[in-house]
Design a protein around this motif. Structure first.
Motif, short mmCIF file in Angstrom:
data_model
loop_
_atom_site.label_atom_id
_atom_site.label_comp_id
_atom_site.label_asym_id
_atom_site.label_seq_id
_atom_site.Cartn_x
_atom_site.Cartn_y
_atom_site.Cartn_z
N GLU A 18 0.83 -1.21 0.00
CA GLU A 18 0.00 0.00 0.00
C GLU A 18 0.86 1.26 0.00
OE1 GLU A 18 -3.02 -0.01 3.02
OE2 GLU A 18 -4.16 -1.58 1.99
N SER A 19 2.00 1.19 0.67
CA SER A 19 2.90 2.35 0.69
C SER A 19 3.39 2.68 -0.71
CB SER A 19 4.08 2.11 1.63
OG SER A 19 4.85 1.00 1.20
N THR A 20 3.58 1.68 -1.56
CA THR A 20 3.99 1.91 -2.93
C THR A 20 2.87 2.58 -3.71
OG1 THR A 20 5.44 -0.01 -2.83
CG2 THR A 20 4.90 0.82 -5.02
N TRP A 23 0.54 4.45 -2.47
CA TRP A 23 0.46 5.82 -1.97
C TRP A 23 1.60 6.69 -2.49
CZ3 TRP A 23 -3.48 8.32 -0.19
CH2 TRP A 23 -4.53 7.64 0.43
N THR A 24 2.78 6.12 -2.62
CA THR A 24 3.92 6.89 -3.13
C THR A 24 3.67 7.32 -4.57
OG1 THR A 24 5.46 5.73 -1.66
CG2 THR A 24 6.40 6.80 -3.62
N VAL A 25 3.19 6.41 -5.40
CA VAL A 25 2.89 6.76 -6.79
C VAL A 25 1.80 7.84 -6.83
CG1 VAL A 25 1.92 5.89 -8.96
CG2 VAL A 25 3.68 4.59 -7.77
N ALA A 27 1.21 10.06 -4.51
CA ALA A 27 1.77 11.30 -3.98
C ALA A 27 2.67 12.03 -4.98
CB ALA A 27 2.55 11.02 -2.70
N ILE A 28 3.28 11.28 -5.90
CA ILE A 28 4.17 11.94 -6.87
C ILE A 28 3.46 12.25 -8.18
CG2 ILE A 28 6.27 11.03 -5.83
CD1 ILE A 28 6.41 9.00 -8.13
N ASP A 72 -3.15 17.13 -7.31
CA ASP A 72 -2.31 16.91 -8.50
C ASP A 72 -2.80 17.76 -9.66
OD1 ASP A 72 -0.82 15.04 -7.13
OD2 ASP A 72 -1.74 13.30 -8.12
#
Length: 86
Positions: free
Chosen positions: A36-38, A40-42, A44-45, A78
């Motif tokens: 899930e952190s991955t 969320w990272t995508v 967020a960027i 975004d």
């Protein structure tokens, strides 16, 4: 600058949709999942819009409040960032 930013925005959102699709397929097969952190990272960027589209197209993570609330907020940020910068 604008073309580069547009290319990035499109590419990262395609990645976001693809990750949701791939994670859904892995979930169906009971395989090792994308963290899930991955996801969320995508988001967020810059890939939140793609993640949101993938989330509802593939009905994935739609029962997780953090995703159903957080991804739309990030997608709005975004888009705001994209239109302000370009």
């Amino acid at each position: 600058m604008n073309e580069l930013l547009l290319t990035y925005f499109i590419a990262i959102n395609i990645v976001g949709v693809g990750m949701m699709y791939r994670d859904k397929q892995k979930a169906k097969r009971h395989e090792w999942r994308i963290a899930e952190s991955t996801l969320w990272t995508v988001a967020a960027i810059g890939g939140a819009l793609g993640g949101l589209i993938g989330m509802y197209c593939y009905r994935h993570k739609t029962k997780h409040t953090s995703f159903t609330v957080g991804f739309p907020i990030l997608a709005a940020l975004d888009l705001l960032f994209f239109f302000v910068i370009s």
